[in-house]
Write a protein that holds these residues in place. Structure first.
Motif, PDB file in Angstrom:
ATOM      1  N   ALA A 164       1.242  -1.030   0.445  1.00  0.00           N
ATOM      2  CA  ALA A 164      -0.466   0.264   0.000  1.00  0.00           C
ATOM      3  C   ALA A 164       1.007   1.630  -0.131  1.00  0.00           C
ATOM      4  CB  ALA A 164      -1.106  -0.254   0.988  1.00  0.00           C
ATOM      5  N   LEU A 165       1.673   0.935   0.406  1.00  0.00           N
ATOM      6  CA  LEU A 165       2.723   2.173   0.544  1.00  0.00           C
ATOM      7  C   LEU A 165       3.526   2.319  -0.988  1.00  0.00           C
ATOM      8  CD1 LEU A 165       4.618   1.847   3.970  1.00  0.00           C
ATOM      9  CD2 LEU A 165       2.817   3.439   3.769  1.00  0.00           C
ATOM     10  N   GLY A 166       4.208   1.612  -2.271  1.00  0.00           N
ATOM     11  CA  GLY A 166       4.435   1.807  -2.433  1.00  0.00           C
ATOM     12  C   GLY A 166       5.931   1.221  -2.950  1.00  0.00           C
ATOM     13  N   LEU A 167       6.565   0.307  -1.392  1.00  0.00           N
ATOM     14  CA  LEU A 167       7.426  -0.123  -1.122  1.00  0.00           C
ATOM     15  C   LEU A 167       8.276   1.350  -1.048  1.00  0.00           C
ATOM     16  CD1 LEU A 167       8.103  -2.824  -4.137  1.00  0.00           C
ATOM     17  CD2 LEU A 167       6.876  -3.023  -1.451  1.00  0.00           C
ATOM     18  N   PHE A 168       9.612   0.944  -0.966  1.00  0.00           N
ATOM     19  CA  PHE A 168      10.766   2.322  -0.935  1.00  0.00           C
ATOM     20  C   PHE A 168      10.664   3.373  -1.907  1.00  0.00           C
ATOM     21  CE2 PHE A 168      11.968  -1.140   2.048  1.00  0.00           C
ATOM     22  CZ  PHE A 168      12.807  -0.359   3.176  1.00  0.00           C
ATOM     23  N   PRO A 169      11.430   4.677  -2.195  1.00  0.00           N
ATOM     24  CA  PRO A 169      10.688   5.303  -2.780  1.00  0.00           C
ATOM     25  C   PRO A 169      12.341   4.612  -3.947  1.00  0.00           C
ATOM     26  CG  PRO A 169      10.877   6.313  -1.106  1.00  0.00           C
ATOM     27  CD  PRO A 169      10.681   4.782  -0.653  1.00  0.00           C
ATOM     28  N   SER A 171      13.712   7.898  -6.251  1.00  0.00           N
ATOM     29  CA  SER A 171      14.393   9.342  -6.460  1.00  0.00           C
ATOM     30  C   SER A 171      16.037   8.832  -6.666  1.00  0.00           C
ATOM     31  CB  SER A 171      13.945   9.599  -6.163  1.00  0.00           C
ATOM     32  OG  SER A 171      15.038  11.152  -6.084  1.00  0.00           O
ATOM     33  N   SER A 172      16.145   9.041  -7.487  1.00  0.00           N
ATOM     34  CA  SER A 172      17.369   9.797  -7.744  1.00  0.00           C
ATOM     35  C   SER A 172      18.536  10.355  -6.453  1.00  0.00           C
ATOM     36  CB  SER A 172      18.188  10.282  -8.880  1.00  0.00           C
ATOM     37  OG  SER A 172      18.059  11.846  -9.390  1.00  0.00           O
ATOM     38  N   VAL A 173      17.878  10.976  -5.736  1.00  0.00           N
ATOM     39  CA  VAL A 173      18.388  12.160  -4.851  1.00  0.00           C
ATOM     40  C   VAL A 173      18.323  11.251  -3.943  1.00  0.00           C
ATOM     41  CG1 VAL A 173      17.286  13.871  -3.241  1.00  0.00           C
ATOM     42  CG2 VAL A 173      16.655  14.489  -5.577  1.00  0.00           C
ATOM     43  N   SER A 241      11.648  14.231  -0.020  1.00  0.00           N
ATOM     44  CA  SER A 241      10.862  13.587   1.020  1.00  0.00           C
ATOM     45  C   SER A 241       9.338  13.812   1.566  1.00  0.00           C
ATOM     46  CB  SER A 241      11.919  13.353   2.353  1.00  0.00           C
ATOM     47  OG  SER A 241      13.175  12.408   2.061  1.00  0.00           O
ATOM     48  N   MET A 242       9.248  15.424   1.166  1.00  0.00           N
ATOM     49  CA  MET A 242       8.275  15.593   1.790  1.00  0.00           C
ATOM     50  C   MET A 242       7.324  15.306   0.059  1.00  0.00           C
ATOM     51  SD  MET A 242       8.291  16.775   4.749  1.00  0.00           S
ATOM     52  CE  MET A 242       9.007  15.068   4.823  1.00  0.00           C
ATOM     53  N   ARG A 243       7.930  15.782  -1.021  1.00  0.00           N
ATOM     54  CA  ARG A 243       7.174  15.397  -2.319  1.00  0.00           C
ATOM     55  C   ARG A 243       6.017  13.425  -1.914  1.00  0.00           C
ATOM     56  NH1 ARG A 243      10.346  18.944  -4.591  1.00  0.00           N
ATOM     57  NH2 ARG A 243      12.077  17.175  -5.401  1.00  0.00           N
ATOM     58  N   ASP A 244       7.403  13.089  -1.799  1.00  0.00           N
ATOM     59  CA  ASP A 244       6.887  11.597  -2.522  1.00  0.00           C
ATOM     60  C   ASP A 244       6.254  11.164  -1.000  1.00  0.00           C
ATOM     61  OD1 ASP A 244       8.974  10.953  -3.871  1.00  0.00           O
ATOM     62  OD2 ASP A 244      10.914  10.495  -3.558  1.00  0.00           O
ATOM     63  N   VAL A 245       6.597  11.823   0.590  1.00  0.00           N
ATOM     64  CA  VAL A 245       5.451  11.476   1.868  1.00  0.00           C
ATOM     65  C   VAL A 245       3.576  11.694   1.041  1.00  0.00           C
ATOM     66  CG1 VAL A 245       5.306  12.561   3.980  1.00  0.00           C
ATOM     67  CG2 VAL A 245       7.225  11.626   3.390  1.00  0.00           C
ATOM     68  N   ASN A 246       3.542  12.585   0.510  1.00  0.00           N
ATOM     69  CA  ASN A 246       2.305  13.504  -0.359  1.00  0.00           C
ATOM     70  C   ASN A 246       1.696  12.502  -0.949  1.00  0.00           C
ATOM     71  OD1 ASN A 246       2.618  15.591   1.859  1.00  0.00           O
ATOM     72  ND2 ASN A 246       3.425  17.512   0.133  1.00  0.00           N
ATOM     73  N   THR A 247       2.919  11.842  -1.886  1.00  0.00           N
ATOM     74  CA  THR A 247       2.331  11.458  -3.057  1.00  0.00           C
ATOM     75  C   THR A 247       1.497   9.977  -2.801  1.00  0.00           C
ATOM     76  OG1 THR A 247       3.577  11.967  -4.337  1.00  0.00           O
ATOM     77  CG2 THR A 247       3.007  10.064  -4.643  1.00  0.00           C
ATOM     78  N   ILE A 248       2.842   9.460  -1.124  1.00  0.00           N
ATOM     79  CA  ILE A 248       2.234   8.435  -0.862  1.00  0.00           C
ATOM     80  C   ILE A 248       0.859   8.231   0.159  1.00  0.00           C
ATOM     81  CG2 ILE A 248       2.315   6.572   1.122  1.00  0.00           C
ATOM     82  CD1 ILE A 248       5.875   6.471  -0.244  1.00  0.00           C
ATOM     83  N   ASN A 249       0.844   9.520   0.909  1.00  0.00           N
ATOM     84  CA  ASN A 249      -0.503   9.730   1.092  1.00  0.00           C
ATOM     85  C   ASN A 249      -1.581   9.801   0.440  1.00  0.00           C
ATOM     86  OD1 ASN A 249       1.066   9.506   3.711  1.00  0.00           O
ATOM     87  ND2 ASN A 249       1.116  11.394   4.237  1.00  0.00           N
ATOM     88  N   ASP A 250      -1.541  10.607  -0.108  1.00  0.00           N
ATOM     89  CA  ASP A 250      -2.439  10.483  -1.638  1.00  0.00           C
ATOM     90  C   ASP A 250      -3.364   9.200  -2.225  1.00  0.00           C
ATOM     91  OD1 ASP A 250      -2.758  13.759  -0.712  1.00  0.00           O
ATOM     92  OD2 ASP A 250      -1.579  13.717  -2.453  1.00  0.00           O
TER      93      ASP A 250
END
Length: 272
Positions: A164-169, A171-173, A241-250
């Motif tokens: 549900a969390l989409g596994l680990f993000p 990003s190249s960052v 991180s904040m972008r990814d967290v918001n995407t996961i939460n949505d």
């Protein structure tokens, strides 16, 4: 023979990049946990003989499974690749230079069985080999607690929650600076309930090494305590991180009540 504990099986994922000196110790620490049904080691383009070592250990013990990334892709991709090849209803993660303590996984399993509302468990850690400049600093204990709640090397998580969390993000960052563990844990805590085991017995030994996430975090905590005017700049990792967290939460919100619980965050559990 697959071990079944409390009606579920546990898959442990170990990402590995040039860890031949410590990898067998990590695997051996998994083999003494009867609750673990499979140990999946994902080699991420090692050049030091790690892959050959895992193939040897796999031939000796069938629960050790060897996978290889086609090219070096970073720990997030390696973990995700391992998860996709796993079969357990519970997934745990261990770094190739760390180790489980005796009965470490058992205590997490007991907590998941006793507290069925929990989506994941964080196991207590012992940070081994830290230089005195960190261990003797006033920020050390608080830093260890925070690290234990933000990295994945002490995590047991229900399979459906992880997906549900989409596994680990990936990003190249994060490949350059780290941070994928923090995104997963923050998203997990904002949407699900996590049990944190509080007890004297450590379940995971986290071995210190230079330029690790642990060292960087200890340095930051020392600076914050020693300099009252210290302000942490919100860098590229923070913004990603904040972008990814918001995407996961949505995404989790769109799944509805079946996956999104009203009870969220960390709760502390005593297991002795």
């Amino acid at each position: 023979n697959l071990s079944i504990f409390g009606g579920f099986m546990i898959s442990t994922i170990i990402p590995c990049f040039n860890a031949v000196e410590t990898l067998e110790r990590a695997i051996d620490s998994c083999l003494i946990q009867p609750e673990i049904s499979e140990i999946i080691v994902v080699d991420d383009g090692s050049t030091d003989g790690s892959h050959d070592l895992v193939k040897h250990l796999s031939a000796r013990n069938g629960i050790v499974k060897s996978l290889s990334m086609p090219v070096n892709s970073g720990p997030a991709a390696a973990r995700n690749f391992g998860v996709l090849h796993s079969t357990g209803s519970i997934v745990s993660f261990l770094d190739a230079d760390d180790e489980y303590c005796t009965r470490g996984v058992n205590l997490g399993c007991l907590a998941l069985i006793e507290h069925s509302q929990l989506s994941a468990i964080k196991l207590p850690c012992e940070f081994v080999g830290c230089p005195d400049r960190y261990r003797q600093h006033g920020s050390f204990e608080e830093a260890c607690l925070a690290l234990g709640n933000t990295f994945a090397g002490n995590l047991l998580i229900r399979r459906e929650v992880l997906f549900a969390l989409g596994l680990f993000p990936q990003s190249s960052v994060y490949r350059q600076h780290g941070g994928e563990d923090g995104v997963l844990m923050l998203s997990l805590s904002q949407n699900f309930q996590i049990g944190v085991l509080e007890q004297e017995q450590s379940c995971v030994k986290v071995h210190f090494h230079a330029n690790s996430h642990s060292q960087l975090y200890f340095e930051r905590c020392m600076k914050k305590m020693d300099d009252p005017d210290f302000v942490l700049d919100k860098d590229e990792v923070w913004h990603q991180s904040m972008r990814d967290v918001n995407t996961i939460n949505d995404r989790i919100a769109s799944l509805g009540r079946n996956i999104n619980h009203s009870e969220k965050g960390f709760i502390y559990i005593w297991k002795k």
